[in-house]
Design a protein around this motif. Structure first.
Motif, PDB file in Angstrom:
ATOM      1  N   ARG A  61      16.453   2.622 -36.869  1.00  0.00           N
ATOM      2  CA  ARG A  61      17.764   2.992 -36.332  1.00  0.00           C
ATOM      3  C   ARG A  61      17.689   4.009 -35.194  1.00  0.00           C
ATOM      4  N   GLU A  62      16.502   4.390 -34.776  1.00  0.00           N
ATOM      5  CA  GLU A  62      16.364   5.384 -33.709  1.00  0.00           C
ATOM      6  C   GLU A  62      15.694   4.726 -32.519  1.00  0.00           C
ATOM      7  N   PHE A  63      16.349   4.855 -31.358  1.00  0.00           N
ATOM      8  CA  PHE A  63      15.913   4.146 -30.165  1.00  0.00           C
ATOM      9  C   PHE A  63      15.721   5.103 -29.001  1.00  0.00           C
ATOM     10  N   GLU A 112      27.146 -23.169 -33.399  1.00  0.00           N
ATOM     11  CA  GLU A 112      28.419 -22.462 -33.243  1.00  0.00           C
ATOM     12  C   GLU A 112      28.261 -20.977 -32.952  1.00  0.00           C
ATOM     13  N   ILE A 113      27.049 -20.451 -33.058  1.00  0.00           N
ATOM     14  CA  ILE A 113      26.835 -19.029 -32.796  1.00  0.00           C
ATOM     15  C   ILE A 113      26.521 -18.819 -31.315  1.00  0.00           C
ATOM     16  N   ASP A 114      27.290 -17.944 -30.680  1.00  0.00           N
ATOM     17  CA  ASP A 114      27.019 -17.496 -29.320  1.00  0.00           C
ATOM     18  C   ASP A 114      26.486 -16.070 -29.389  1.00  0.00           C
ATOM     19  N   LEU A 115      25.507 -15.783 -28.543  1.00  0.00           N
ATOM     20  CA  LEU A 115      24.953 -14.441 -28.460  1.00  0.00           C
ATOM     21  C   LEU A 115      25.493 -13.735 -27.229  1.00  0.00           C
ATOM     22  N   TYR A 116      26.122 -12.597 -27.459  1.00  0.00           N
ATOM     23  CA  TYR A 116      26.580 -11.737 -26.377  1.00  0.00           C
ATOM     24  C   TYR A 116      25.621 -10.555 -26.281  1.00  0.00           C
ATOM     25  N   VAL A 117      25.235 -10.217 -25.068  1.00  0.00           N
ATOM     26  CA  VAL A 117      24.285  -9.137 -24.812  1.00  0.00           C
ATOM     27  C   VAL A 117      25.049  -7.971 -24.214  1.00  0.00           C
ATOM     28  N   VAL A 118      25.069  -6.850 -24.910  1.00  0.00           N
ATOM     29  CA  VAL A 118      25.790  -5.661 -24.452  1.00  0.00           C
ATOM     30  C   VAL A 118      24.768  -4.630 -23.998  1.00  0.00           C
ATOM     31  N   ARG A 119      24.859  -4.250 -22.720  1.00  0.00           N
ATOM     32  CA  ARG A 119      23.953  -3.275 -22.116  1.00  0.00           C
ATOM     33  C   ARG A 119      24.768  -2.213 -21.400  1.00  0.00           C
ATOM     34  N   ALA A 120      24.083  -1.240 -20.821  1.00  0.00           N
ATOM     35  CA  ALA A 120      24.782  -0.185 -20.092  1.00  0.00           C
ATOM     36  C   ALA A 120      25.524  -0.727 -18.880  1.00  0.00           C
ATOM     37  N   ASP A 121      25.042  -1.838 -18.316  1.00  0.00           N
ATOM     38  CA  ASP A 121      25.651  -2.375 -17.099  1.00  0.00           C
ATOM     39  C   ASP A 121      26.645  -3.493 -17.351  1.00  0.00           C
ATOM     40  N   GLY A 123      29.432  -0.351 -32.595  1.00  0.00           N
ATOM     41  CA  GLY A 123      29.173   0.247 -33.900  1.00  0.00           C
ATOM     42  C   GLY A 123      29.582   1.697 -33.925  1.00  0.00           C
ATOM     43  N   ASP A 124      29.758   2.232 -35.149  1.00  0.00           N
ATOM     44  CA  ASP A 124      30.189   3.617 -35.317  1.00  0.00           C
ATOM     45  C   ASP A 124      29.028   4.595 -35.416  1.00  0.00           C
ATOM     46  N   GLN A 125      27.821   4.112 -35.680  1.00  0.00           N
ATOM     47  CA  GLN A 125      26.685   5.008 -35.801  1.00  0.00           C
ATOM     48  C   GLN A 125      26.186   5.432 -34.421  1.00  0.00           C
ATOM     49  N   ASP A 126      25.517   6.582 -34.370  1.00  0.00           N
ATOM     50  CA  ASP A 126      25.139   7.181 -33.092  1.00  0.00           C
ATOM     51  C   ASP A 126      24.279   6.255 -32.243  1.00  0.00           C
ATOM     52  N   PHE A 127      23.375   5.507 -32.871  1.00  0.00           N
ATOM     53  CA  PHE A 127      22.448   4.685 -32.092  1.00  0.00           C
ATOM     54  C   PHE A 127      23.150   3.571 -31.331  1.00  0.00           C
ATOM     55  N   ALA A 128      24.333   3.172 -31.785  1.00  0.00           N
ATOM     56  CA  ALA A 128      25.014   2.041 -31.151  1.00  0.00           C
ATOM     57  C   ALA A 128      25.299   2.313 -29.675  1.00  0.00           C
ATOM     58  N   ALA A 129      25.598   3.565 -29.345  1.00  0.00           N
ATOM     59  CA  ALA A 129      25.947   3.908 -27.963  1.00  0.00           C
ATOM     60  C   ALA A 129      24.735   4.124 -27.081  1.00  0.00           C
ATOM     61  N   THR A 130      23.528   4.185 -27.673  1.00  0.00           N
ATOM     62  CA  THR A 130      22.347   4.499 -26.878  1.00  0.00           C
ATOM     63  C   THR A 130      21.273   3.416 -26.903  1.00  0.00           C
ATOM     64  N   ALA A 131      21.295   2.510 -27.880  1.00  0.00           N
ATOM     65  CA  ALA A 131      20.310   1.422 -27.901  1.00  0.00           C
ATOM     66  C   ALA A 131      20.452   0.612 -26.616  1.00  0.00           C
ATOM     67  N   PRO A 132      19.351   0.285 -25.947  1.00  0.00           N
ATOM     68  CA  PRO A 132      19.462  -0.382 -24.640  1.00  0.00           C
ATOM     69  C   PRO A 132      20.089  -1.759 -24.699  1.00  0.00           C
ATOM     70  N   VAL A 181      30.465 -12.010 -36.122  1.00  0.00           N
ATOM     71  CA  VAL A 181      29.817 -12.001 -37.429  1.00  0.00           C
ATOM     72  C   VAL A 181      29.095 -10.683 -37.659  1.00  0.00           C
ATOM     73  N   LEU A 182      28.267 -10.281 -36.718  1.00  0.00           N
ATOM     74  CA  LEU A 182      27.494  -9.046 -36.866  1.00  0.00           C
ATOM     75  C   LEU A 182      26.978  -8.599 -35.506  1.00  0.00           C
ATOM     76  N   ALA A 183      26.405  -7.412 -35.496  1.00  0.00           N
ATOM     77  CA  ALA A 183      25.761  -6.879 -34.289  1.00  0.00           C
ATOM     78  C   ALA A 183      24.350  -6.441 -34.652  1.00  0.00           C
ATOM     79  N   GLN A 184      23.447  -6.503 -33.670  1.00  0.00           N
ATOM     80  CA  GLN A 184      22.057  -6.134 -33.907  1.00  0.00           C
ATOM     81  C   GLN A 184      21.519  -5.406 -32.688  1.00  0.00           C
ATOM     82  N   ALA A 185      21.185  -4.141 -32.860  1.00  0.00           N
ATOM     83  CA  ALA A 185      20.645  -3.331 -31.779  1.00  0.00           C
ATOM     84  C   ALA A 185      19.145  -3.545 -31.667  1.00  0.00           C
ATOM     85  N   VAL A 186      18.638  -3.538 -30.424  1.00  0.00           N
ATOM     86  CA  VAL A 186      17.213  -3.754 -30.162  1.00  0.00           C
ATOM     87  C   VAL A 186      16.775  -2.789 -29.073  1.00  0.00           C
ATOM     88  N   GLY A 187      15.601  -2.215 -29.227  1.00  0.00           N
ATOM     89  CA  GLY A 187      15.070  -1.333 -28.192  1.00  0.00           C
ATOM     90  C   GLY A 187      13.732  -0.739 -28.605  1.00  0.00           C
TER      91      GLY A 187
END
Length: 213
Positions: free
Chosen positions: A52-54, A92-101, A126-135, A204-210
């Motif tokens: 959970r730390e990125f 039926e699943i589409d992947l959306y990529v959320v980045r700083a840009d 997400g509400d956890q701190d990492f959600a706003a900073t994961a790339p 359905v869900l979100a998944q942070a990666v970095g």
């Protein structure tokens, strides 16, 4: 005079074709994915974990390309079938990529991203701190209209199962690449509005990666 008019028409036609051929500003073509290499499957399974730390460092275009292909890319071009299963092959699943840009929709066929919203929306994932900073945060969106035959409750169950299969692909890719990842909950309505989702689309869900911190 006629020559001038003809020349102007020809020039105008050429410019129109150039404009049509030019890539749209909202498209980002990804590098071809690497479909070989990486750690052996059993090693990736042994190293699979939640982190959970990125670090804020962005993924390279190559890593992002490989990540999206591993998650739900096309692995059989002749049929368009994917790296993860889907109920009735509905995809039926589409992947959306959320980045700083901005936020982007992954288009598996041409293997590219299409911008759907400008600005940094990571805080909405997400509400956890990492959600706003994961790339990178992947948002799994089910287009339930592609599962029109079963009742809605069954369609949501199928979509949840399919999203889980894709998410595990992400976990294994992260383990192979030495990346951190975590599946997390989120407040769906604000993000759905920001992504301009339709009535038949369900997050359905979100998944942070970095990179792990």
């Amino acid at each position: 005079m006629k020559r001038l008019v003809l020349h102007a028409l020809l020039l105008g036609g050429c410019l129109t074709r150039l404009a049509l051929a030019a890539p749209a500003a909202d498209l980002e073509v990804l590098p071809p994915p690497r479909t070989t290499g990486g750690k052996p499957l059993m090693q990736a399974l042994a190293e699979r974990q939640t982190r959970r730390e990125f670090k804020p460092d962005p993924l390279t275009p190559r890593q992002l390309s490989d990540l999206l292909w591993a998650a739900f890319g096309v692995n059989r071009p002749d049929s368009g079938r994917r790296t993860a299963p889907s109920a009735k092959n509905a995809r039926e699943i589409d992947l959306y990529v959320v980045r700083a840009d901005g936020a982007f929709l992954f288009e598996p066929g041409p293997h590219r991203l299409r911008r759907v919203a400008p600005g940094d929306l990571r805080r909405l994932t997400g509400d956890q701190d990492f959600a706003a900073t994961a790339p990178v945060t992947l948002v799994f969106v089910a287009n339930l209209s592609k599962l029109a035959d079963p009742p809605e409750a069954a369609a949501r169950m199928y979509a949840a199962f399919d999203a889980g299969c894709i998410s595990q692909n992400v976990y294994l890719f992260a383990a192979s690449e030495g990346l951190a990842t975590v599946v997390h909950e989120l407040n769906r309505e604000p993000l759905a509005r920001a992504l301009k989702l339709g009535d038949g689309q369900h997050i359905v869900l979100a998944q942070a990666v970095g990179w792990p911190r």
